[in-house]
Design an enzyme around this catalytic site. Structure first.
Site, PDB file in Angstrom:
ATOM      1  N   CYS A  69      33.757  46.530  56.400  1.00 44.12           N
ATOM      2  CA  CYS A  69      34.333  47.538  55.495  1.00 44.12           C
ATOM      3  C   CYS A  69      34.078  48.925  56.089  1.00 44.12           C
ATOM      4  CB  CYS A  69      33.673  47.490  54.120  1.00 44.12           C
ATOM      5  SG  CYS A  69      33.466  45.883  53.357  1.00 44.12           S
ATOM      6  N   HIS A 103      36.248  52.322  56.669  1.00 46.80           N
ATOM      7  CA  HIS A 103      35.930  53.375  55.689  1.00 46.80           C
ATOM      8  C   HIS A 103      34.706  54.141  56.167  1.00 46.80           C
ATOM      9  CE1 HIS A 103      38.914  51.793  52.909  1.00 46.80           C
ATOM     10  NE2 HIS A 103      38.395  50.584  53.056  1.00 46.80           N
ATOM     11  N   CYS A 142      41.304  44.231  50.011  1.00 45.64           N
ATOM     12  CA  CYS A 142      40.902  44.569  51.379  1.00 45.64           C
ATOM     13  C   CYS A 142      40.385  43.330  52.100  1.00 45.64           C
ATOM     14  CB  CYS A 142      39.843  45.679  51.384  1.00 45.64           C
ATOM     15  SG  CYS A 142      40.603  47.331  51.399  1.00 45.64           S
ATOM     16  N   CYS A 146      34.730  48.496  15.659  1.00 47.10           N
ATOM     17  CA  CYS A 146      33.318  48.679  15.986  1.00 47.10           C
ATOM     18  C   CYS A 146      33.077  49.991  16.722  1.00 47.10           C
ATOM     19  CB  CYS A 146      32.817  47.498  16.815  1.00 47.10           C
ATOM     20  SG  CYS A 146      32.599  46.025  15.783  1.00 47.10           S
ATOM     21  N   HIS A 147      33.853  50.232  17.767  1.00 49.23           N
ATOM     22  CA  HIS A 147      33.450  51.301  18.700  1.00 49.23           C
ATOM     23  C   HIS A 147      34.009  52.686  18.394  1.00 49.23           C
ATOM     24  CE1 HIS A 147      31.110  48.704  21.168  1.00 49.23           C
ATOM     25  NE2 HIS A 147      32.113  47.862  21.353  1.00 49.23           N
ATOM     26  N   ARG A 203      31.158  42.099  30.062  1.00 50.84           N
ATOM     27  CA  ARG A 203      30.840  42.741  28.782  1.00 50.84           C
ATOM     28  C   ARG A 203      31.989  42.567  27.788  1.00 50.84           C
ATOM     29  NH1 ARG A 203      27.012  44.185  25.182  1.00 50.84           N
ATOM     30  NH2 ARG A 203      28.567  43.243  23.813  1.00 50.84           N
ATOM     31  N   CYS A 221      32.090  40.822  24.065  1.00 49.83           N
ATOM     32  CA  CYS A 221      32.573  41.432  22.810  1.00 49.83           C
ATOM     33  C   CYS A 221      33.641  40.564  22.159  1.00 49.83           C
ATOM     34  CB  CYS A 221      33.084  42.858  23.057  1.00 49.83           C
ATOM     35  SG  CYS A 221      31.732  44.054  23.176  1.00 49.83           S
TER      36      CYS A 221
HETATM   37  C1  HEC Z   1      31.857  43.360  16.027  1.00 49.36           C
HETATM   38  C2  HEC Z   1      31.728  44.625  16.718  1.00 49.36           C
HETATM   39  C3  HEC Z   1      32.307  44.744  18.115  1.00 49.36           C
HETATM   40  C4  HEC Z   1      33.613  44.554  18.488  1.00 49.36           C
HETATM   41  C5  HEC Z   1      34.795  44.122  17.644  1.00 49.36           C
HETATM   42  C6  HEC Z   1      33.654  44.884  19.894  1.00 49.36           C
HETATM   43  N1  HEC Z   1      32.429  45.246  20.346  1.00 49.36           N
HETATM   44 FE1  HEC Z   1      32.006  46.039  22.152  1.00 49.36          FE
HETATM   45  N2  HEC Z   1      30.037  46.030  21.686  1.00 49.36           N
HETATM   46  C7  HEC Z   1      29.507  45.691  20.469  1.00 49.36           C
HETATM   47  C8  HEC Z   1      28.068  45.765  20.541  1.00 49.36           C
HETATM   48  C9  HEC Z   1      27.110  45.450  19.422  1.00 49.36           C
HETATM   49  C10 HEC Z   1      27.759  46.150  21.859  1.00 49.36           C
HETATM   50  C11 HEC Z   1      26.372  46.353  22.479  1.00 49.36           C
HETATM   51  C12 HEC Z   1      25.823  47.684  22.053  1.00 49.36           C
HETATM   52  C13 HEC Z   1      26.714  48.783  22.530  1.00 49.36           C
HETATM   53  O1  HEC Z   1      26.560  49.249  23.667  1.00 49.36           O
HETATM   54  O2  HEC Z   1      27.654  49.155  21.797  1.00 49.36           O
HETATM   55  C14 HEC Z   1      29.031  46.372  22.542  1.00 49.36           C
HETATM   56  C15 HEC Z   1      29.155  46.846  23.822  1.00 49.36           C
HETATM   57  C16 HEC Z   1      30.346  47.211  24.412  1.00 49.36           C
HETATM   58  C17 HEC Z   1      30.478  47.898  25.665  1.00 49.36           C
HETATM   59  C18 HEC Z   1      29.345  48.375  26.556  1.00 49.36           C
HETATM   60  C19 HEC Z   1      28.947  49.780  26.214  1.00 49.36           C
HETATM   61  C20 HEC Z   1      27.760  50.238  27.017  1.00 49.36           C
HETATM   62  O3  HEC Z   1      27.572  51.461  27.146  1.00 49.36           O
HETATM   63  O4  HEC Z   1      27.001  49.408  27.527  1.00 49.36           O
HETATM   64  C21 HEC Z   1      31.812  48.033  25.923  1.00 49.36           C
HETATM   65  C22 HEC Z   1      32.449  48.667  27.131  1.00 49.36           C
HETATM   66  C23 HEC Z   1      32.514  47.432  24.811  1.00 49.36           C
HETATM   67  N3  HEC Z   1      31.599  46.951  23.915  1.00 49.36           N
HETATM   68  C24 HEC Z   1      33.888  47.360  24.694  1.00 49.36           C
HETATM   69  C25 HEC Z   1      34.534  46.634  23.700  1.00 49.36           C
HETATM   70  C26 HEC Z   1      35.944  46.339  23.709  1.00 49.36           C
HETATM   71  C27 HEC Z   1      36.932  46.809  24.759  1.00 49.36           C
HETATM   72  C28 HEC Z   1      36.194  45.588  22.600  1.00 49.36           C
HETATM   73  C29 HEC Z   1      37.477  44.924  22.187  1.00 49.36           C
HETATM   74  C30 HEC Z   1      37.996  43.964  23.148  1.00 49.36           C
HETATM   75  C31 HEC Z   1      34.939  45.465  21.885  1.00 49.36           C
HETATM   76  N4  HEC Z   1      33.960  46.069  22.588  1.00 49.36           N
HETATM   77  C32 HEC Z   1      34.807  44.832  20.647  1.00 49.36           C
HETATM   78  C33 HEC Z   1      30.215  45.382  19.326  1.00 49.36           C
HETATM   79  C34 HEC Z   1      31.571  45.152  19.293  1.00 49.36           C
HETATM   80  C1  HEC Z   2      40.943  46.907  58.648  1.00 54.05           C
HETATM   81  C2  HEC Z   2      40.625  48.049  57.817  1.00 54.05           C
HETATM   82  C3  HEC Z   2      39.991  47.813  56.475  1.00 54.05           C
HETATM   83  C4  HEC Z   2      38.911  47.032  56.171  1.00 54.05           C
HETATM   84  C5  HEC Z   2      38.139  46.114  57.057  1.00 54.05           C
HETATM   85  C6  HEC Z   2      38.627  47.282  54.781  1.00 54.05           C
HETATM   86  N1  HEC Z   2      39.498  48.149  54.248  1.00 54.05           N
HETATM   87 FE1  HEC Z   2      39.441  48.966  52.391  1.00 54.05          FE
HETATM   88  N2  HEC Z   2      41.167  49.929  52.747  1.00 54.05           N
HETATM   89  C7  HEC Z   2      41.858  49.932  53.937  1.00 54.05           C
HETATM   90  C8  HEC Z   2      43.114  50.632  53.761  1.00 54.05           C
HETATM   91  C9  HEC Z   2      44.187  50.837  54.817  1.00 54.05           C
HETATM   92  C10 HEC Z   2      43.145  51.087  52.427  1.00 54.05           C
HETATM   93  C11 HEC Z   2      44.276  51.847  51.721  1.00 54.05           C
HETATM   94  C12 HEC Z   2      45.049  50.942  50.804  1.00 54.05           C
HETATM   95  C13 HEC Z   2      45.581  49.721  51.484  1.00 54.05           C
HETATM   96  O1  HEC Z   2      46.385  49.851  52.419  1.00 54.05           O
HETATM   97  O2  HEC Z   2      45.152  48.602  51.127  1.00 54.05           O
HETATM   98  C14 HEC Z   2      41.894  50.634  51.830  1.00 54.05           C
HETATM   99  C15 HEC Z   2      41.514  50.909  50.529  1.00 54.05           C
HETATM  100  C16 HEC Z   2      40.268  50.620  49.997  1.00 54.05           C
HETATM  101  C17 HEC Z   2      39.783  51.086  48.718  1.00 54.05           C
HETATM  102  C18 HEC Z   2      40.526  52.000  47.773  1.00 54.05           C
HETATM  103  C19 HEC Z   2      40.429  53.425  48.263  1.00 54.05           C
HETATM  104  C20 HEC Z   2      41.128  54.390  47.349  1.00 54.05           C
HETATM  105  O3  HEC Z   2      41.071  55.591  47.659  1.00 54.05           O
HETATM  106  O4  HEC Z   2      41.738  53.981  46.364  1.00 54.05           O
HETATM  107  C21 HEC Z   2      38.539  50.557  48.543  1.00 54.05           C
HETATM  108  C22 HEC Z   2      37.619  50.754  47.346  1.00 54.05           C
HETATM  109  C23 HEC Z   2      38.256  49.747  49.702  1.00 54.05           C
HETATM  110  N3  HEC Z   2      39.312  49.808  50.561  1.00 54.05           N
HETATM  111  C24 HEC Z   2      37.095  49.012  49.881  1.00 54.05           C
HETATM  112  C25 HEC Z   2      36.894  48.151  50.954  1.00 54.05           C
HETATM  113  C26 HEC Z   2      35.775  47.234  51.052  1.00 54.05           C
HETATM  114  C27 HEC Z   2      34.669  47.082  50.022  1.00 54.05           C
HETATM  115  C28 HEC Z   2      35.936  46.555  52.225  1.00 54.05           C
HETATM  116  C29 HEC Z   2      35.081  45.420  52.759  1.00 54.05           C
HETATM  117  C30 HEC Z   2      34.987  44.259  51.884  1.00 54.05           C
HETATM  118  C31 HEC Z   2      37.136  47.073  52.866  1.00 54.05           C
HETATM  119  N4  HEC Z   2      37.690  48.029  52.057  1.00 54.05           N
HETATM  120  C32 HEC Z   2      37.589  46.666  54.087  1.00 54.05           C
HETATM  121  C33 HEC Z   2      41.433  49.364  55.096  1.00 54.05           C
HETATM  122  C34 HEC Z   2      40.374  48.499  55.238  1.00 54.05           C
END
Ligand code: HEC
Ligand code: HEC
Length: 259
Positions: free
Chosen positions: A77, A81, A112, A178-179, A216, A220
């Site tokens: 990579c 990069h 990549c 919830c959130h 995560r 949820c």
């Molecule tokens: C019943 C309530 C509930 C619902 C519905 C719910 N969550 Fe959560 N979620 C939680 C609780 C509790 C946690 C753990 C404590 C926290 O960080 O909020 C959590 C954690 C998270 C976190 C991590 C936040 C952090 O800072 O670590 C994300 C992201 C998240 N929820 C997204 C979602 C999304 C997207 C959905 C819908 C698909 C969803 N949640 C639905 C209760 C809920």
């Molecule tokens: C042979 C060259 C090459 C290798 C090896 C490579 N990349 Fe890339 N990577 C690229 C190119 C070119 C792009 C631009 C988008 C595209 O053409 O896929 C890119 C785009 C990316 C991006 C997004 C950059 C942006 O600005 O959005 C990430 C993150 C990334 N590479 C991570 C990786 C990681 C992690 C690896 C190893 C597992 C890796 N690349 C290996 C060539 C490479």
């Protein structure tokens, strides 16, 4: 149904106890946006802040190694990069120009691997994918999410928004319930945060591991007794985009530590 009404009681009771908390709000205002960090105990905050004790940093170090390493004779990579990937994670999910597909950072890394390295895609939650993702997110530590939701990303953003608003599962609750409407209240020993993704990949004490944002989200969805989507499902990537846009201005803090 019994469980659903129990859950609503939980909200109702805490609503009475915490009258000062916002409730029934349909959107977060910019002033009230808060990281999940601010809902943690001082002890968990200290663990996240400690560069020697934060367990998530083990994955970051491993990611740095993988980024430099040559696998099966393919270019590393780092060889493509050379400048690193500062600020890049803050712009993800992003639409891939060549395919028009919305990619999260995991998807971009895998693209990549398959297109530029002739290697297999890494599985979600594999040590390698978590490590590379955490390493690249860590290079955006402290920066606010900066995702593009215009043009080709607009439809994905809208789908993510819809997912967030839709009731699901036996509890018939949406993410929004919830959130956005009940953050700050207690639920099964947790304080409900605003549900931002800015700490992910994060180390959860419950997982005893680093985990992706999708892990995560699956927890949820399972929490409301809904069938979680498979890892990598485009609908979760849409939600990731919506979450990043919704957390406007909030600094990225992966690897965060969470309960
Ligand atoms: C019943 C309530 C509930 C619902 C519905 C719910 N969550 Fe959560 N979620 C939680 C609780 C509790 C946690 C753990 C404590 C926290 O960080 O909020 C959590 C954690 C998270 C976190 C991590 C936040 C952090 O800072 O670590 C994300 C992201 C998240 N929820 C997204 C979602 C999304 C997207 C959905 C819908 C698909 C969803 N949640 C639905 C209760 C809920
Ligand atoms: C042979 C060259 C090459 C290798 C090896 C490579 N990349 Fe890339 N990577 C690229 C190119 C070119 C792009 C631009 C988008 C595209 O053409 O896929 C890119 C785009 C990316 C991006 C997004 C950059 C942006 O600005 O959005 C990430 C993150 C990334 N590479 C991570 C990786 C990681 C992690 C690896 C190893 C597992 C890796 N690349 C290996 C060539 C490479």
């Amino acid at each position: 149904m019994i469980r659903a009404s129990l859950l609503l009681c939980v909200f109702a009771i805490s609503a009475c106890q915490e009258a000062a908390q916002p409730s029934q709000q349909s959107a977060l205002t910019i002033e009230e946006i808060r990281s999940g960090y601010t809902f943690l105990t001082a002890e968990t905050q200290a663990l996240q802040d400690d560069p020697f004790a934060n367990p998530g940093l083990l994955w970051v170090d491993r990611g740095a190694e993988l980024f430099q390493s040559t696998i099966a004779g393919e270019a590393s990579c780092a060889s493509c990069h050379e400048e690193g990937l500062h600020g890049v994670a803050a712009t993800y999910p992003a639409v891939d120009e060549s395919s028009g597909v919305l990619l999260n950072l995991e998807g971009r890394i895998n693209q990549c691997r398959t297109q530029h390295q002739s290697l297999d895609a890494l599985a979600y939650e594999s040590e390698e994918l978590l490590a590379l993702t955490a390493y690249i997110f860590n290079q955006s530590h402290g920066l606010p999410a900066n995702v593009d939701i215009s043009g080709p990303a607009e439809a994905a953003y809208q789908r993510g928004y819809d997912y967030f608003q839709t009731r699901r599962g036996q509890f018939n609750l949406s993410c929004q319930h919830c959130h956005t409407e009940n953050w700050g209240k207690q639920l099964r020993g947790d304080t409900i945060s605003q549900g931002h993704g800015n700490g992910f990949p994060a180390y959860r004490l419950e997982w005893q591991s680093l985990g992706s944002l999708q892990r995560r989200l699956r927890d949820c969805d399972t929490g409301v007794r809904a069938e979680p989507l498979p890892f990598g499902d485009p609908r979760y990537i849409d939600v990731e985009l919506y979450l990043a846009a919704r957390s406007q201005g909030l600094a990225l803090e992966s690897p965060a530590v969470r309960r």
